[in-house]
Write a protein that holds these residues in place. Structure first.
Motif, PDB file in Angstrom:
ATOM      1  N   VAL A   4       0.865  -0.982   0.099  1.00  0.00           N
ATOM      2  CA  VAL A   4      -0.071   0.090  -0.110  1.00  0.00           C
ATOM      3  C   VAL A   4       0.873   1.425  -0.050  1.00  0.00           C
ATOM      4  O   VAL A   4       0.604   2.308  -0.745  1.00  0.00           O
ATOM      5  CB  VAL A   4      -0.889  -0.156   1.277  1.00  0.00           C
ATOM      6  CG1 VAL A   4      -1.452   1.289   1.379  1.00  0.00           C
ATOM      7  CG2 VAL A   4      -1.930  -1.061   1.005  1.00  0.00           C
ATOM      8  N   THR A   5       1.798   1.112   1.016  1.00  0.00           N
ATOM      9  CA  THR A   5       2.729   2.229   1.062  1.00  0.00           C
ATOM     10  C   THR A   5       3.531   2.650  -0.415  1.00  0.00           C
ATOM     11  O   THR A   5       3.657   3.774  -1.046  1.00  0.00           O
ATOM     12  CB  THR A   5       3.887   2.260   1.940  1.00  0.00           C
ATOM     13  OG1 THR A   5       3.415   1.559   3.059  1.00  0.00           O
ATOM     14  CG2 THR A   5       4.757   3.434   2.125  1.00  0.00           C
ATOM     15  N   GLY A  29       0.759   3.639  -3.290  1.00  0.00           N
ATOM     16  CA  GLY A  29       0.344   5.024  -2.953  1.00  0.00           C
ATOM     17  C   GLY A  29       1.349   6.078  -3.072  1.00  0.00           C
ATOM     18  O   GLY A  29       0.991   7.271  -3.462  1.00  0.00           O
ATOM     19  N   GLY A  76      -3.534   0.597  -2.400  1.00  0.00           N
ATOM     20  CA  GLY A  76      -2.727   1.765  -2.350  1.00  0.00           C
ATOM     21  C   GLY A  76      -3.077   2.992  -3.384  1.00  0.00           C
ATOM     22  O   GLY A  76      -3.178   3.897  -3.039  1.00  0.00           O
ATOM     23  N   LEU A 111       1.329   8.191   4.328  1.00  0.00           N
ATOM     24  CA  LEU A 111       2.015   7.011   3.886  1.00  0.00           C
ATOM     25  C   LEU A 111       3.457   6.658   4.631  1.00  0.00           C
ATOM     26  O   LEU A 111       3.799   6.001   4.560  1.00  0.00           O
ATOM     27  CB  LEU A 111       2.234   7.418   2.149  1.00  0.00           C
ATOM     28  CG  LEU A 111       0.983   7.583   1.452  1.00  0.00           C
ATOM     29  CD1 LEU A 111       1.349   8.272   0.167  1.00  0.00           C
ATOM     30  CD2 LEU A 111       0.816   6.059   1.274  1.00  0.00           C
ATOM     31  N   TYR A 160       2.675   4.644   7.335  1.00  0.00           N
ATOM     32  CA  TYR A 160       2.667   3.330   6.779  1.00  0.00           C
ATOM     33  C   TYR A 160       3.828   2.463   6.665  1.00  0.00           C
ATOM     34  O   TYR A 160       4.085   1.554   6.809  1.00  0.00           O
ATOM     35  CB  TYR A 160       1.790   3.102   5.529  1.00  0.00           C
ATOM     36  CG  TYR A 160       0.357   3.636   5.595  1.00  0.00           C
ATOM     37  CD1 TYR A 160      -0.388   3.738   6.568  1.00  0.00           C
ATOM     38  CD2 TYR A 160      -0.323   3.742   4.381  1.00  0.00           C
ATOM     39  CE1 TYR A 160      -1.731   4.175   6.812  1.00  0.00           C
ATOM     40  CE2 TYR A 160      -1.656   4.248   4.418  1.00  0.00           C
ATOM     41  CZ  TYR A 160      -2.627   4.314   5.431  1.00  0.00           C
ATOM     42  OH  TYR A 160      -3.791   4.569   5.605  1.00  0.00           O
TER      43      TYR A 160
END
Ligand code: NAP
Length: 462
Positions: free
Chosen positions: A126-127, A130, A201, A220, A223
């Motif tokens: 996701v990080t 994103g 993300g 972010l 995260y």
């Protein structure tokens, strides 16, 4: 003992970062802590192949050092965004490879470790994706506006639910209970989780834009810390757990500070898609723009007893911080009380303006918080806006339909005179027109901020 020492360096370093006066030392102390942690971790590993470590360190350091040297100051925010993303990617790779080695060795992996692997790849992916979207938005490769579509919150929630369900299934697999294709199936399951997390993300970040980007950058960052913390549990490394949780927690605190600066809740930023509307020209263009030339701006400043500078992203673009400080010093010599007021979301990354003013050696005592200057703005002789726009937009206070509505701004429109230095009437990052430019007490000094301020400095020196 070395890990404890490194953790203490991190905590003290972080504490020092919270004040501009001690921030540089804090940065250095945290870096020393990181050096201790890395050297200790490497020497503690028994079966290490040094040739790989050294080769990777040389390649990584040369790419990082040359990127840091070559990068323009205005591109710094997207570079920081990219660094966050690489942090996430590193954790994702650690999680995946640890799973691979243990699984290939037909080792029984404890359910807790399986859970840590799942959380590492989830947060890491996701990080990573994103941050790539945030990079695109900050660098202008992607539109800064939120991309909204019907039912996006439902889709995102459903996607997260599917990932969690797959994660529970993954955590309960054990190799000694599986055979043949089922063993390989768990690899595919983990790879599927990674792909869905990458999509999550992207989907969660493209829906955020306009003035809300600072919040998502901090989130972010948080995260990436959580991913590193989970990776620490996967490889049983205490200092990674400590440093990851410090990054996660401080990133979250920063997210909160940014939300407060925008007068929004985190849920509102994440789910509302606020910032997509645009003001109509009619609601803005009341009054007349009053351009001013350098000589007239000089006369106004020369007569001022107190002056507040409000820097924004345009100061970074123009690299005007040194001449701004020079002008501030000349005004002080002229008997004026000079202050610099920085909005928390000014520029393109948290602390952007603080870094620039510190680079120009502006005295910390001259910095003033918006909430301290706003109540007495009516008695400020001149507010000088250097390339700021959204953070001084009175629509945030006056127009409920504005995408900036509710964001606390620096009330330069209430100063006796406000001089705005920018090149045109174009809007700022949020794409919102600014009624400040049409106010009776506003004077527009059009042009590149560095050129305009240098010309003012030359007038003062004559
Ligand atoms: P802004 O609203 O983006 O406005 C910057 C202004 O600078 C522009 O209107 C531009 O006008 C002017 N400018 C550009 N180059 C210039 C030059 N060479 N000389 C003079 N002026 C120049 O900036 P801001 O007031 O600092 O607000 C920051 C915005 O970025 C907020 O919306 C914030 O939410 C968002 N943001 C912040 C962060 C963060 O972490 N701080 C991160 C992402 C996004 P002209 O083109 O007319 O010159």
């Amino acid at each position: 003992m070395c890990y404890i020492a490194a953790s203490i360096f991190f905590v003290f370093g972080l504490k020092m970062l919270s004040s501009p006066a001690t921030a540089r030392r804090g940065n250095l102390i945290s870096s020393i802590g990181m050096l201790i942690a890395v050297v200790t971790a490497l020497t503690a590993m028994s079966e290490i192949k040094w040739v790989w470590i050294i080769a990777a360190a040389v390649i990584g350091s040369s790419v990082g050092a040359s990127a840091a040297r070559l990068i323009k100051m205005t591109s710094m925010p997207q570079m920081v965004g990219l660094f966050n993303g690489f942090g996430g990617l590193a954790s994702l790779l650690v999680g995946f490879s640890e799973f691979h080695f243990k699984w290939a060795a037909v080792e029984t992996i404890h359910t807790f470790t399986m859970l840590a692997i799942f959380l590492t790849v989830l947060a890491g992916a996701v990080t990573f994706s994103g941050s790539l979207v945030a990079y695109g938005k900050l660098s202008g490769t992607l539109s800064g506006k939120p991309l909204l579509y019907k039912g996006r919150n439902i889709i995102n929630t459903a996607l997260l639910a599917v990932i969690v369900a797959l994660g529970i299934f993954f955590c309960t697999r054990q190799i000694n209970q599986l055979e043949g294709a089922a063993v390989a199936g768990v690899y595919i399951l983990l790879a599927g989780i990674v792909i869905l997390a990458l999509v999550l993300g992207i989907l969660t970040t493209i829906g955020i834009g306009g003035a809300d980007m600072p919040v998502i950058i901090c989130l972010l960052n948080s995260y990436s810390g959580l991913a590193a913390c989970a990776a620490g549990f996967v490889i049983n490394n205490n200092v990674l757990i400590v440093s990851g949780s410090l990054v996660g927690a401080s990133g979250f605190i920063l997210t909160n500070i940014m939300c407060k600066a925008m007068n929004r809740s985190l849920a509102n930023v994440l789910f509302s898609g606020f910032g997509s509307a645009a003001l109509t020209k009619e609601s803005v263009y009341e009054g007349q723009v009053k351009p001013v030339n350098v000589q007239d701006a000089y006369l106004i400043l020369e007569a001022a007893r107190n002056v507040v500078f409000v820097p924004g992203y345009g100061m970074a673009v123009a690299q005007a911080q040194h001449v701004v400080r020079e002008l501030g010093d000349l005004l002080t010599e002229n008997g004026a009380d000079v202050k610099y007021c920085i909005h928390p979301v000014a520029g393109r990354m948290p602390g952007h303006m603080n870094v620039l003013l510190a680079e120009a050696n502006v005295q910390y005592e001259q910095l003033i918080e918006p909430q301290d200057v706003n109540p007495s703005m009516e008695i400020v002789d001149v507010a000088v806006v250097i390339g700021a726009n959204d953070v001084v937009n009175p629509a945030a206070r006056q127009d409920q339909n504005s995408p900036l509505w509710g964001m606390p701004i620096i009330n330069v429109d209430r100063a006796r005179t406000c001089i705005v230095l920018k090149r045109s009437l174009n809007p700022g990052f949020a794409g919102v027109d600014n009624p400040l430019f049409f106010k009776d007490n506003t004077r527009m000094l059009f042009g590149d901020a560095k050129k305009s301020v240098s010309a003012l400095v030359a007038e003062f020196k004559q």
